[in-house]
Design a protein around this motif. Structure first.
Motif, mmCIF file in Angstrom:
data_model
loop_
_atom_site.group_PDB
_atom_site.id
_atom_site.type_symbol
_atom_site.label_atom_id
_atom_site.label_comp_id
_atom_site.label_asym_id
_atom_site.label_seq_id
_atom_site.Cartn_x
_atom_site.Cartn_y
_atom_site.Cartn_z
ATOM 1 N N ARG A 100 10.031 -15.324 8.771
ATOM 2 C CA ARG A 100 10.677 -16.555 9.243
ATOM 3 C C ARG A 100 10.503 -16.708 10.752
ATOM 4 O O ARG A 100 10.245 -17.803 11.259
ATOM 5 C CB ARG A 100 12.165 -16.530 8.868
ATOM 6 N N ALA A 101 10.635 -15.611 11.497
ATOM 7 C CA ALA A 101 10.433 -15.653 12.947
ATOM 8 C C ALA A 101 9.014 -16.091 13.275
ATOM 9 O O ALA A 101 8.796 -16.919 14.166
ATOM 10 C CB ALA A 101 10.721 -14.285 13.554
ATOM 11 N N ASN A 102 8.052 -15.567 12.545
ATOM 12 C CA ASN A 102 6.653 -15.924 12.739
ATOM 13 C C ASN A 102 6.464 -17.431 12.559
ATOM 14 O O ASN A 102 5.842 -18.107 13.382
ATOM 15 C CB ASN A 102 5.801 -15.134 11.744
ATOM 16 N N GLU A 103 7.030 -17.963 11.492
ATOM 17 C CA GLU A 103 6.931 -19.399 11.197
ATOM 18 C C GLU A 103 7.584 -20.233 12.309
ATOM 19 O O GLU A 103 7.006 -21.214 12.789
ATOM 20 C CB GLU A 103 7.628 -19.667 9.860
ATOM 21 N N LEU A 104 8.775 -19.847 12.729
ATOM 22 C CA LEU A 104 9.487 -20.604 13.758
ATOM 23 C C LEU A 104 8.791 -20.533 15.117
ATOM 24 O O LEU A 104 8.768 -21.512 15.860
ATOM 25 C CB LEU A 104 10.931 -20.108 13.863
ATOM 26 N N LEU A 105 8.217 -19.377 15.442
ATOM 27 C CA LEU A 105 7.482 -19.263 16.696
ATOM 28 C C LEU A 105 6.249 -20.165 16.692
ATOM 29 O O LEU A 105 5.915 -20.774 17.709
ATOM 30 C CB LEU A 105 7.089 -17.810 16.969
ATOM 31 N N ARG A 106 5.590 -20.270 15.557
ATOM 32 C CA ARG A 106 4.444 -21.195 15.456
ATOM 33 C C ARG A 106 4.884 -22.624 15.719
ATOM 34 O O ARG A 106 4.244 -23.367 16.444
ATOM 35 C CB ARG A 106 3.806 -21.109 14.073
ATOM 36 N N ASP A 114 -2.577 -15.456 12.470
ATOM 37 C CA ASP A 114 -2.286 -15.762 11.077
ATOM 38 C C ASP A 114 -2.101 -14.501 10.239
ATOM 39 O O ASP A 114 -1.409 -14.520 9.228
ATOM 40 C CB ASP A 114 -3.414 -16.599 10.460
ATOM 41 N N ASP A 115 -2.724 -13.412 10.632
ATOM 42 C CA ASP A 115 -2.670 -12.190 9.853
ATOM 43 C C ASP A 115 -1.512 -11.282 10.242
ATOM 44 O O ASP A 115 -1.301 -10.255 9.630
ATOM 45 C CB ASP A 115 -3.965 -11.405 10.007
ATOM 46 N N ALA A 116 -0.768 -11.624 11.280
ATOM 47 C CA ALA A 116 0.263 -10.725 11.768
ATOM 48 C C ALA A 116 1.636 -11.356 11.698
ATOM 49 O O ALA A 116 1.815 -12.503 12.060
ATOM 50 C CB ALA A 116 -0.049 -10.341 13.220
ATOM 51 N N VAL A 117 2.573 -10.603 11.239
ATOM 52 C CA VAL A 117 3.974 -11.017 11.306
ATOM 53 C C VAL A 117 4.510 -10.420 12.590
ATOM 54 O O VAL A 117 4.425 -9.228 12.808
ATOM 55 C CB VAL A 117 4.770 -10.521 10.090
#
Length: 119
Positions: A100-106, A114-117
């Protein structure tokens, strides 16, 4: 600080922090707390990135949170411009789990692999 957060949902941990206004530009927690959260709670992602902010949710807003030596341990410091009139106060805070953090940071414009959380 890592003991302050517990499982809440598929996308978040729940914790309780002292939230106060401060003169910084971005929300922050103590640098050691930032490191411990990354190492303890985000270890499940198999990638701990201390150079990327954590993502927290307070009330209805998400925001990136950096580590700062000047913020007391156990405290979330919010820039005065965003702090509102109900602070300081002891508050429930949501911490986004790695995906979720990865998505929100994007969404916030961070350059995320894209390959890293990232945590």
């Amino acid at each position: 600080m890592h003991r302050m957060f517990e499982q809440f949902s598929s996308g978040y941990y729940l914790g309780r922090l002292y939230v106060e206004p401060y003169d910084g530009d971005v929300p922050a927690i103590h640098r050691t707390d930032h490191t411990h959260v990354n190492e303890r709670l985000y270890a499940e992602a198999d990638l701990v990135r201390l150079d990327v902010p954590l993502v927290m949710k307070l009330d209805t807003g998400h925001f990136p949170v950096v580590g700062d030596e000047g913020v007391p341990s156990g405290t979330l410091a919010i820039p005065r411009d965003f702090a509102g009139s109900n602070l300081p106060d002891d508050r429930d805070v949501l911490l986004a789990k790695p995906a979720r953090a990865n998505e929100l940071l994007r969404y916030a414009g961070y350059d995320v692999d894209d390959d890293a959380v990232m945590a």
